[in-house]
Design an enzyme around this catalytic site. Sequence first.
Site, mmCIF file in Angstrom:
data_model
loop_
_atom_site.group_PDB
_atom_site.id
_atom_site.type_symbol
_atom_site.label_atom_id
_atom_site.label_comp_id
_atom_site.label_asym_id
_atom_site.label_seq_id
_atom_site.Cartn_x
_atom_site.Cartn_y
_atom_site.Cartn_z
ATOM 1 N N LYS A 116 0.836 -1.203 0.000
ATOM 2 C CA LYS A 116 0.000 0.000 0.000
ATOM 3 C C LYS A 116 0.878 1.264 0.000
ATOM 4 C CE LYS A 116 -3.621 -2.173 2.827
ATOM 5 N NZ LYS A 116 -4.731 -2.624 2.000
ATOM 6 N N GLU A 200 -2.510 6.522 8.098
ATOM 7 C CA GLU A 200 -3.398 7.406 7.348
ATOM 8 C C GLU A 200 -4.265 8.195 8.300
ATOM 9 O OE1 GLU A 200 -5.709 5.159 4.527
ATOM 10 O OE2 GLU A 200 -3.997 4.882 3.199
ATOM 11 N N HIS A 235 -13.785 -3.588 9.086
ATOM 12 C CA HIS A 235 -13.176 -3.159 7.822
ATOM 13 C C HIS A 235 -13.342 -4.193 6.719
ATOM 14 C CE1 HIS A 235 -11.577 0.141 10.029
ATOM 15 N NE2 HIS A 235 -10.816 -0.624 10.779
ATOM 16 N N ARG A 292 -6.820 -8.170 -8.841
ATOM 17 C CA ARG A 292 -7.463 -9.473 -9.030
ATOM 18 C C ARG A 292 -8.950 -9.239 -9.220
ATOM 19 N NH1 ARG A 292 -10.065 -9.281 -4.056
ATOM 20 N NH2 ARG A 292 -8.808 -8.297 -2.448
HETATM 21 P P1 ADP Z 1 -12.657 -7.811 -1.509
HETATM 22 O O1 ADP Z 1 -12.499 -6.336 -1.605
HETATM 23 O O2 ADP Z 1 -12.733 -8.517 -2.803
HETATM 24 O O3 ADP Z 1 -13.642 -8.248 -0.517
HETATM 25 P P2 ADP Z 1 -10.755 -8.487 0.441
HETATM 26 O O4 ADP Z 1 -9.535 -7.648 0.578
HETATM 27 O O5 ADP Z 1 -11.805 -8.340 1.475
HETATM 28 O O6 ADP Z 1 -11.273 -8.216 -0.976
HETATM 29 O O7 ADP Z 1 -10.309 -10.009 0.349
HETATM 30 C C1 ADP Z 1 -10.970 -10.952 -0.453
HETATM 31 C C2 ADP Z 1 -10.795 -12.310 0.131
HETATM 32 O O8 ADP Z 1 -9.468 -12.715 0.065
HETATM 33 C C3 ADP Z 1 -11.240 -12.373 1.555
HETATM 34 O O9 ADP Z 1 -11.969 -13.551 1.715
HETATM 35 C C4 ADP Z 1 -9.953 -12.409 2.334
HETATM 36 O O10 ADP Z 1 -10.099 -13.264 3.450
HETATM 37 C C5 ADP Z 1 -8.976 -12.967 1.347
HETATM 38 N N1 ADP Z 1 -7.705 -12.286 1.430
HETATM 39 C C6 ADP Z 1 -7.373 -11.116 0.922
HETATM 40 N N2 ADP Z 1 -6.085 -10.834 1.125
HETATM 41 C C7 ADP Z 1 -5.591 -11.883 1.787
HETATM 42 C C8 ADP Z 1 -4.304 -12.214 2.277
HETATM 43 N N3 ADP Z 1 -3.281 -11.411 2.108
HETATM 44 N N4 ADP Z 1 -4.142 -13.370 2.916
HETATM 45 C C9 ADP Z 1 -5.175 -14.201 3.057
HETATM 46 N N5 ADP Z 1 -6.414 -13.949 2.609
HETATM 47 C C10 ADP Z 1 -6.613 -12.815 1.984
HETATM 48 P P1 ADP Z 2 -7.757 -3.933 2.841
HETATM 49 O O1 ADP Z 2 -6.537 -4.199 2.040
HETATM 50 O O2 ADP Z 2 -7.803 -4.709 4.072
HETATM 51 O O3 ADP Z 2 -8.979 -4.009 2.000
HETATM 52 P P2 ADP Z 2 -8.092 -1.036 2.729
HETATM 53 O O4 ADP Z 2 -6.978 -0.070 2.746
HETATM 54 O O5 ADP Z 2 -8.771 -1.254 1.437
HETATM 55 O O6 ADP Z 2 -7.579 -2.417 3.323
HETATM 56 O O7 ADP Z 2 -9.163 -0.563 3.807
HETATM 57 C C1 ADP Z 2 -10.234 -1.395 4.180
HETATM 58 C C2 ADP Z 2 -11.354 -0.549 4.797
HETATM 59 O O8 ADP Z 2 -10.889 0.187 5.926
HETATM 60 C C3 ADP Z 2 -11.920 0.496 3.880
HETATM 61 O O9 ADP Z 2 -12.915 -0.016 3.040
HETATM 62 C C4 ADP Z 2 -12.466 1.528 4.843
HETATM 63 O O10 ADP Z 2 -13.706 1.129 5.361
HETATM 64 C C5 ADP Z 2 -11.487 1.473 5.972
HETATM 65 N N1 ADP Z 2 -10.449 2.502 5.794
HETATM 66 C C6 ADP Z 2 -9.288 2.367 5.149
HETATM 67 N N2 ADP Z 2 -8.573 3.498 5.175
HETATM 68 C C7 ADP Z 2 -9.297 4.390 5.876
HETATM 69 C C8 ADP Z 2 -9.102 5.746 6.283
HETATM 70 N N3 ADP Z 2 -7.990 6.406 5.976
HETATM 71 N N4 ADP Z 2 -10.068 6.351 7.010
HETATM 72 C C9 ADP Z 2 -11.185 5.691 7.338
HETATM 73 N N5 ADP Z 2 -11.435 4.423 7.002
HETATM 74 C C10 ADP Z 2 -10.508 3.763 6.273
HETATM 75 MG MG MG Z 3 -9.343 -2.892 0.414
#
Ligand code: ADP
Ligand code: ADP
Ligand code: MG
Length: 666
Positions: A116, A200, A235, A292
């Site tokens: 990120k 952040e 989240h 993906r």
């Molecule tokens: P989406 O935005 O498609 O929901 P997520 O970030 O929530 O994506 O992840 C999608 C799926 O992949 C979830 O079921 C999560 O448990 C799995 N996942 C995502 N990243 C990882 C990771 N680094 N290791 C294991 N599982 C992951």
């Molecule tokens: P992941 O890889 O686990 O999906 P993200 O960076 O996409 O992580 O963040 C997942 C969720 O966390 C977002 O959909 C949002 O709800 C919350 N989030 C992430 N960054 C922020 C932020 N700077 N302020 C408030 N909420 C956030």
């Molecule tokens: Mg995300």
Amino acid sequence: MFTKILIANRGEIACRVIKTARRLGIRTVAVYSEADANARHVRLADEAVLLGPAAARESYLVADKIIEACKRTGAQAVHPGYGFLSENEEFAEALAANGITFIGPPASAIRAMGSKSEAKKLMGAANVPLTPGYHGDDQTPALLHQEADQIGYPVLIKAAAGGGGKGMRLVEQSADFPDALASCKREAISSFGDDHVLIEKYITKPRHIEIQVFADTLGNCVYLFERDCSVQRRHQKVLEEAPAPGMTEERRRQMGEAAVAAAKAVGYVGAGTVEFIAMQDGTFYFMEMNTRLQVEHPVTEMITGQDLVEWQLRVAAGQPLPLAQNQLQISGHALEARIYAEDANKGFLPATGKLIRLAPPAESLNVRVDTGVEEGDEITPFYDPMIAKLIVWDENRDGALARMRKALADYQVAGLTTNIDFLSRLVACPAFAGADLDTGLIERQKDVLFPEIQPVPRDALLVATVGELLWEQHEAKAAAKLSGDPWSPWHARDGWRMNLSAARTISFKDGEALVEAQVRYRRDSWEISLAGQSTVARGKKLDGDQFAVELDDRRLIASVVAVDDKRNVFLQGSTYTLLRDDPLHRVDAGDSHGGGLTAPMPGKVVALLAQPGQKVDKGTPLLILEAMKMEHTITAPAAGVLKAFCYATGEQVADGAPLVEFEPAA
Ligand code: ADP
Ligand code: ADP
Ligand code: MG
């Protein structure tokens, strides 16, 4: 086009990919772990290869075994699904080195977006607006703390390699920063093998709006509009929709173009999602790019009429994108609900168990169910506890909401705890129905979403009683058939007793409360008396566990699924759980994990937070258990003394295992 592909995943997404491949005449190879030998994706594929033991790191995450499986079966390409190896650039490279196509972006694009922090640096250079914060390389705790102070609280600490909502900590004030950082790093190392973090500014009341992008190898790149995924717990997304309510044409174009710019900046190919965090006034910032296919891609398919897996396969085979930007259009509104095995009332604790009953709503042009399990299958602690995705479509949001309410009401699951009732409350709550969306919606609506437990209503108790009576009749008939004297009066279950009034009591436990139904057998009905009020009831068994019930002058269709002493009553879109309280056959109803000091599920001890011999107050954190990729804090159930820990850090514990020896204060 390929003639045979391998799907390096499991569950619903593996099944989803197989479906499209089959439609396109492509043969499919599934891979599976020992725990998944009979899984639906294995049954659906043309052939399947065993990878290894249940643990993902010994099966689904072993790149070499997957490449070996491709060679053995002659698969020309690999679809990675989501999770597992889908965002692993070494895997993409290893496939290429073996002459196998990765159905996904080039390894360089995965690498660019994989961190990120690095992604934010690149996006900043490409003029994509960024969430304010620190994404530098210097990871000295004191420096990070200082940066957080400078950004101003609240801040969010994020694992740079994070995903799936894991590895994130909200910090409200400076004093909490060091502990939150330590805990975030611990989770980051254990989940992602990398404890690099970024910080952040925590945006308050934001919306999560993401853009689906698609690029081909010929230089074309389009966006397939947005998805609103604001409704989240921990989240993680629970409900997603497309289009985003309130989105203007102008904003859609801005976000779409920013997403395309992001994709182009890293030479993207295939399906990708650019996630933005948006303020209520519409200002949006880049959060991350998922390189993906996304879990929630079906809502985009429903509003565009496109099959994104087909697009992925075509692009991977070197074909151009099927449509240009000006040929893409939004039609109607789609919603997706993620059906999870989890207990919403216990902080969304994942649940495991056998799907004794699994009856999803009927699929149609308006209702789609993507699942990887069938009735009789098990949700194991090894993988994600998602049971299915329920997707609905209609011409507008209100229509889609009505479809979703109905589909959730029709969804029947017994054998384990699910979030279906929670989802029903969620889609019905005025904030969601009125599209007053932000990522804090669940927290904000908790009074409506987590109501106090109500007693099971009278109709459901009557239905449960009739269910017992019908079941006894059915058993009696079955026994009679076997006995060789089917007409013997001794087999009848009509309450006939010589010289006795034919009355008896059937009792249930509704939570702690004992419910007693007095049953009087009549010629062709039962008179059931509950809490001093009586009802004339009749019943007729239908297919499976369904039956028709007549209660005085009303007719209902219901079903009762029995799992040991548990009775799951499905009645008019609601589910009620009772325990059969049979005085002749009293089983200990207390669940074995009651004390709170036992492992709620199999897992690993990741931290001991107190000293043996220490006096603690009620609620003092004692130990952290990591299970199903989440940290669970075990706290003192009362004031007392922590005598000893039963496990050391790093040790694996079984479901229900005692974790600590604890002596409550006298
Ligand atoms: P989406 O935005 O498609 O929901 P997520 O970030 O929530 O994506 O992840 C999608 C799926 O992949 C979830 O079921 C999560 O448990 C799995 N996942 C995502 N990243 C990882 C990771 N680094 N290791 C294991 N599982 C992951
Ligand atoms: P992941 O890889 O686990 O999906 P993200 O960076 O996409 O992580 O963040 C997942 C969720 O966390 C977002 O959909 C949002 O709800 C919350 N989030 C992430 N960054 C922020 C932020 N700077 N302020 C408030 N909420 C956030
Ligand atoms: Mg995300």
